[in-house]
Write an enzyme that holds these catalytic residues in place. Structure first.
Site, PDB file in Angstrom:
ATOM      1  N   HIS A  55      12.755  -2.801   1.941  1.00 58.13           N
ATOM      2  CA  HIS A  55      12.215  -1.521   2.385  1.00 58.13           C
ATOM      3  C   HIS A  55      13.130  -0.425   1.875  1.00 58.13           C
ATOM      4  O   HIS A  55      14.359  -0.522   2.044  1.00 58.13           O
ATOM      5  CB  HIS A  55      12.134  -1.447   3.920  1.00 58.13           C
ATOM      6  CG  HIS A  55      11.234  -2.483   4.481  1.00 58.13           C
ATOM      7  ND1 HIS A  55       9.859  -2.349   4.456  1.00 58.13           N
ATOM      8  CD2 HIS A  55      11.493  -3.687   5.033  1.00 58.13           C
ATOM      9  CE1 HIS A  55       9.325  -3.439   4.992  1.00 58.13           C
ATOM     10  NE2 HIS A  55      10.282  -4.260   5.336  1.00 58.13           N
ATOM     11  N   GLU A  89      12.719  -9.516   1.180  1.00 48.88           N
ATOM     12  CA  GLU A  89      11.906  -8.382   1.649  1.00 48.88           C
ATOM     13  C   GLU A  89      12.725  -7.103   1.449  1.00 48.88           C
ATOM     14  O   GLU A  89      13.908  -7.058   1.805  1.00 48.88           O
ATOM     15  CB  GLU A  89      11.597  -8.588   3.136  1.00 48.88           C
ATOM     16  CG  GLU A  89      10.827  -7.453   3.784  1.00 48.88           C
ATOM     17  CD  GLU A  89      10.616  -7.704   5.292  1.00 48.88           C
ATOM     18  OE1 GLU A  89      11.064  -8.759   5.809  1.00 48.88           O
ATOM     19  OE2 GLU A  89      10.021  -6.817   5.939  1.00 48.88           O
ATOM     20  N   ASN A 142       8.058  -5.614  -1.215  1.00 48.25           N
ATOM     21  CA  ASN A 142       8.029  -4.482  -0.289  1.00 48.25           C
ATOM     22  C   ASN A 142       6.590  -4.422   0.222  1.00 48.25           C
ATOM     23  O   ASN A 142       5.711  -3.881  -0.450  1.00 48.25           O
ATOM     24  CB  ASN A 142       8.419  -3.176  -0.972  1.00 48.25           C
ATOM     25  CG  ASN A 142       8.461  -2.022   0.032  1.00 48.25           C
ATOM     26  OD1 ASN A 142       7.956  -2.151   1.157  1.00 48.25           O
ATOM     27  ND2 ASN A 142       9.039  -0.909  -0.366  1.00 48.25           N
ATOM     28  N   TYR A 169      11.351   8.722   1.119  1.00 42.65           N
ATOM     29  CA  TYR A 169      11.329   7.684   0.079  1.00 42.65           C
ATOM     30  C   TYR A 169      11.970   8.124  -1.237  1.00 42.65           C
ATOM     31  O   TYR A 169      12.080   7.308  -2.156  1.00 42.65           O
ATOM     32  CB  TYR A 169       9.882   7.229  -0.164  1.00 42.65           C
ATOM     33  CG  TYR A 169       9.238   6.646   1.075  1.00 42.65           C
ATOM     34  CD1 TYR A 169       9.718   5.464   1.636  1.00 42.65           C
ATOM     35  CD2 TYR A 169       8.161   7.279   1.704  1.00 42.65           C
ATOM     36  CE1 TYR A 169       9.150   4.928   2.789  1.00 42.65           C
ATOM     37  CE2 TYR A 169       7.582   6.744   2.855  1.00 42.65           C
ATOM     38  CZ  TYR A 169       8.082   5.568   3.383  1.00 42.65           C
ATOM     39  OH  TYR A 169       7.526   5.041   4.525  1.00 42.65           O
ATOM     40  N   ARG A 176       5.006  11.012  -2.290  1.00 40.75           N
ATOM     41  CA  ARG A 176       4.723  10.799  -0.875  1.00 40.75           C
ATOM     42  C   ARG A 176       6.024  10.881  -0.070  1.00 40.75           C
ATOM     43  O   ARG A 176       6.968  10.148  -0.331  1.00 40.75           O
ATOM     44  CB  ARG A 176       4.115   9.402  -0.764  1.00 40.75           C
ATOM     45  CG  ARG A 176       4.078   8.794   0.575  1.00 40.75           C
ATOM     46  CD  ARG A 176       3.935   7.277   0.419  1.00 40.75           C
ATOM     47  NE  ARG A 176       3.805   6.654   1.699  1.00 40.75           N
ATOM     48  CZ  ARG A 176       4.264   5.449   1.983  1.00 40.75           C
ATOM     49  NH1 ARG A 176       4.861   4.736   1.071  1.00 40.75           N
ATOM     50  NH2 ARG A 176       4.114   4.949   3.170  1.00 40.75           N
ATOM     51  N   ARG A 203      13.482   4.346  12.260  1.00 43.02           N
ATOM     52  CA  ARG A 203      12.230   5.123  12.270  1.00 43.02           C
ATOM     53  C   ARG A 203      11.412   4.790  13.523  1.00 43.02           C
ATOM     54  O   ARG A 203      11.944   4.313  14.499  1.00 43.02           O
ATOM     55  CB  ARG A 203      11.480   4.846  10.957  1.00 43.02           C
ATOM     56  CG  ARG A 203      12.316   5.262   9.733  1.00 43.02           C
ATOM     57  CD  ARG A 203      11.585   5.059   8.441  1.00 43.02           C
ATOM     58  NE  ARG A 203      10.373   5.877   8.402  1.00 43.02           N
ATOM     59  CZ  ARG A 203       9.406   5.707   7.496  1.00 43.02           C
ATOM     60  NH1 ARG A 203       9.516   4.760   6.580  1.00 43.02           N
ATOM     61  NH2 ARG A 203       8.335   6.472   7.512  1.00 43.02           N
ATOM     62  N   PRO A 235       0.789  -1.232   0.000  1.00 42.46           N
ATOM     63  CA  PRO A 235       0.000   0.000   0.000  1.00 42.46           C
ATOM     64  C   PRO A 235       0.826   1.290   0.000  1.00 42.46           C
ATOM     65  O   PRO A 235       1.876   1.356   0.641  1.00 42.46           O
ATOM     66  CB  PRO A 235      -0.820  -0.108   1.291  1.00 42.46           C
ATOM     67  CG  PRO A 235      -0.111  -1.100   2.136  1.00 42.46           C
ATOM     68  CD  PRO A 235       0.541  -2.061   1.185  1.00 42.46           C
ATOM     69  N   ASN A 236       0.312   2.245  -0.731  1.00 48.01           N
ATOM     70  CA  ASN A 236       0.850   3.608  -0.830  1.00 48.01           C
ATOM     71  C   ASN A 236       2.111   3.714  -1.682  1.00 48.01           C
ATOM     72  O   ASN A 236       2.570   4.816  -1.962  1.00 48.01           O
ATOM     73  CB  ASN A 236       1.110   4.212   0.569  1.00 48.01           C
ATOM     74  CG  ASN A 236      -0.146   4.249   1.415  1.00 48.01           C
ATOM     75  OD1 ASN A 236      -1.169   4.775   0.966  1.00 48.01           O
ATOM     76  ND2 ASN A 236      -0.122   3.668   2.595  1.00 48.01           N
ATOM     77  N   ALA A 265       3.326  -0.862   4.696  1.00 44.94           N
ATOM     78  CA  ALA A 265       2.790  -0.878   6.066  1.00 44.94           C
ATOM     79  C   ALA A 265       2.299  -2.254   6.497  1.00 44.94           C
ATOM     80  O   ALA A 265       2.266  -2.555   7.694  1.00 44.94           O
ATOM     81  CB  ALA A 265       1.668   0.145   6.188  1.00 44.94           C
TER      82      ALA A 265
HETATM   83  C1  DQA Z   1       8.425   0.965   3.615  1.00 43.98           C
HETATM   84  C2  DQA Z   1       8.521   1.177   5.127  1.00 43.98           C
HETATM   85  C3  DQA Z   1       7.180   0.966   5.802  1.00 43.98           C
HETATM   86  O1  DQA Z   1       7.300   1.172   7.215  1.00 43.98           O
HETATM   87  C4  DQA Z   1       6.159   1.960   5.265  1.00 43.98           C
HETATM   88  O2  DQA Z   1       4.900   1.718   5.827  1.00 43.98           O
HETATM   89  C5  DQA Z   1       6.100   1.988   3.778  1.00 43.98           C
HETATM   90  C6  DQA Z   1       7.318   1.836   3.002  1.00 43.98           C
HETATM   91  C7  DQA Z   1       9.734   1.298   2.885  1.00 43.98           C
HETATM   92  O3  DQA Z   1       9.851   0.923   1.730  1.00 43.98           O
HETATM   93  O4  DQA Z   1      10.620   1.940   3.455  1.00 43.98           O
HETATM   94  O5  DQA Z   1       5.054   2.247   3.219  1.00 43.98           O
HETATM   95  O6  DQA Z   1       8.126  -0.401   3.376  1.00 43.98           O
END
Ligand code: DQA
Length: 151
Positions: free
Chosen positions: A103, A101, A77, A26, A21, A110, A13-14, A80
């Site tokens: 990120h 995985e 990835n 990011y 964003r 964080r 998501p997002n 959240a």
């Molecule tokens: C994320 C880190 C997560 O905590 C966050 O909710 C994201 C992006 C990252 O790529 O750094 O949406 O996965």
């Protein structure tokens, strides 16, 4: 049938808002830029890519079910959902292939709620804090694992 060098790259998501964003966290690259980078790397490594993003947990889980018998590796990835989703962890646990995985940000620098990832419990490897380059690093790792498995 599992295609020997087929990789699913899954984004949670997002991540469709990447570039717009919180660019201070990011960066300025969009998800299309990330996909283009991944495709460039995949071509060099002779991997076939299936690159997807969804904001919906059930859709991500459906794609993982589909991947169980069709892909040789997964880059995910989970965004959240990393921190909340036992369901995605279980779907990944049902996949027999290596899972990396990714990120973009360093989740350990964080907020405390980002320090735990359910997905890390079932991931083969974890890359975080390397920016969008983490996706390319993950593809390199999968290619190395495929080579090892072929020997
Ligand atoms: C994320 C880190 C997560 O905590 C966050 O909710 C994201 C992006 C990252 O790529 O750094 O949406 O996965």
């Amino acid at each position: 049938m599992v295609t020997s060098r087929r990789v699913l790259v899954l984004n949670g998501p997002n991540l469709n808002l990447l570039g717009k964003r919180q660019p201070e966290i990011y960066g300025h690259e969009t998800l299309d830029d990330v996909e283009a980078q991944c495709r460039g790397v995949a071509d060099k490594l002779e991997l076939t890519l299936d690159f997807r993003q969804s904001n919906a947990e059930h859709e991500l889980i459906g794609w993982l079910h589909g991947a169980r018998e069709t892909v040789a590796g997964i880059v995910i990835n989970p965004a959240a959902y990393s921190h909340t989703s036992v369901a995605i962890m279980d779907a990944l646990a049902a996949c027999p292939c290596p899972i990396i995985e990714v990120h973009i940000s360093n989740i350990h620098r964080r907020e405390a709620f980002r320090h735990h990832s359910y997905v890390s419990h079932v991931a083969t490897g974890v890359i975080c804090g390397c920016g969008t380059q983490g996706y390319a690093l993950a593809l390199h790792r999968l290619a190395a694992l495929f080579e090892k498995a072929d020997q």
